[in-house]
Scaffold this motif. Sequence first.
Motif, PDB file in Angstrom:
ATOM      1  N   VAL A 267     -12.350  10.527  29.915  1.00  0.00           N
ATOM      2  CA  VAL A 267     -11.966  10.318  31.310  1.00  0.00           C
ATOM      3  C   VAL A 267     -10.666  11.068  31.585  1.00  0.00           C
ATOM      4  O   VAL A 267      -9.640  10.808  30.941  1.00  0.00           O
ATOM      5  CB  VAL A 267     -11.793   8.819  31.628  1.00  0.00           C
ATOM      6  CG1 VAL A 267     -11.351   8.637  33.081  1.00  0.00           C
ATOM      7  CG2 VAL A 267     -13.087   8.063  31.367  1.00  0.00           C
TER       8      VAL A 267
ATOM      9  N   ILE B 216     -15.235  12.459  34.684  1.00  0.00           N
ATOM     10  CA  ILE B 216     -15.807  11.901  33.460  1.00  0.00           C
ATOM     11  C   ILE B 216     -16.665  12.946  32.755  1.00  0.00           C
ATOM     12  O   ILE B 216     -17.553  13.542  33.369  1.00  0.00           O
ATOM     13  CB  ILE B 216     -16.669  10.655  33.772  1.00  0.00           C
ATOM     14  CG1 ILE B 216     -15.831   9.589  34.484  1.00  0.00           C
ATOM     15  CG2 ILE B 216     -17.272  10.080  32.490  1.00  0.00           C
ATOM     16  CD1 ILE B 216     -16.638   8.407  34.981  1.00  0.00           C
TER      17      ILE B 216
ATOM     18  N   LEU C 239     -21.613   7.145  34.671  1.00  0.00           N
ATOM     19  CA  LEU C 239     -20.789   8.182  34.063  1.00  0.00           C
ATOM     20  C   LEU C 239     -20.882   9.523  34.774  1.00  0.00           C
ATOM     21  O   LEU C 239     -20.391  10.524  34.260  1.00  0.00           O
ATOM     22  CB  LEU C 239     -21.175   8.338  32.582  1.00  0.00           C
ATOM     23  CG  LEU C 239     -21.061   7.055  31.739  1.00  0.00           C
ATOM     24  CD1 LEU C 239     -21.479   7.324  30.305  1.00  0.00           C
ATOM     25  CD2 LEU C 239     -19.643   6.488  31.791  1.00  0.00           C
TER      26      LEU C 239
ATOM     27  N   VAL D  23     -16.914   3.553  35.099  1.00  0.00           N
ATOM     28  CA  VAL D  23     -17.132   3.520  33.646  1.00  0.00           C
ATOM     29  C   VAL D  23     -17.624   2.134  33.219  1.00  0.00           C
ATOM     30  O   VAL D  23     -18.587   2.009  32.451  1.00  0.00           O
ATOM     31  CB  VAL D  23     -15.843   3.905  32.890  1.00  0.00           C
ATOM     32  CG1 VAL D  23     -16.012   3.658  31.389  1.00  0.00           C
ATOM     33  CG2 VAL D  23     -15.488   5.361  33.139  1.00  0.00           C
TER      34      VAL D  23
END
Length: 307
Positions: free
Chosen positions: A224, A250, A245, A240
């Motif tokens: 991240v 990310i 995702l 998350v």
Amino acid sequence: MSNKVLIIVNPVSGKNNIKKYISRIKENFEKSDFQTEIKYTSIENGARSIIKGSKEDFDMILICGGDGTLNQAIQEVEYENLKVPIGYIPTGTTNDFAHSINISFDKLHISKNINKYCSRKIDLGMINDRVFNYVVAFGLFSESSYKTRIKLKQKLGRFAYVLYGIKEIFNHKTYKLQIQSDTTRIEDEFIYGSISNSKYIGGFDLFKNKSIEFDDGKFEAVFVKKPKNFLQMLRIILKVLQGKLEDECIYYIQTSNLEIKCNKPIELSIDGEYGGGKKDIRIHVKKQSVEYLVPTLNKKIDFTSLS
């Protein structure tokens, strides 16, 4: 000839109640023609040293503890190249690995139903020269797994991690990293990273929208990026934790090998325990390297074939 099982018990794991089940676990195994040896871990004598100091050959090892106790056992089994299946009674706070591969949380289930269990080969990870079972993590929320006090975890369970994690949001670390996987090269500043063979990390299902296999020779890596502002950070954290995702901040990678370089030591959590600070990290997957006992309705494990 009877089969032999080494039972390793962490008496302070989770809510500290496993000890009252041990005599019944022993009795159940003996009814199934198992000889049992029971060893309790302590600060001075962990699961790894118990296995190393064992004088007998065992047909299985049963771990009664949390993810950290399991990690210690796996390290020694792998180091000694022991060809012995691992049974697991999860008694920790989050029990991420047990959730992931559907191990029963009934403390008596494996001892009462051992003839309905089968062995399953699972991938292991190597970080530099050390074995890990299911996750290496760093950055936001990762410190909570080893810095949260034992008494608080016993009292509040997973919520104790959440409380510590909230504090980390306002005092988080960032790492400028160079990351190289089998297929991807990344250079950026990050607040979180994990490399795992688990659906669950810290009690959260991070991969609910992904297909995760535990024996495919690949681990799942999530990184991240440092957010631009506090609101963006909250949005990313929420994504998350919900297993979403897909975001410009990310990175999600499936890989068998990973190298990470940083200009300062990265404080690591390895299977929920403190893993030290490292500037250079090399991770690779050992495909189907360890055998676990898992419940099944259709197959029976033949211990004579594993001895």
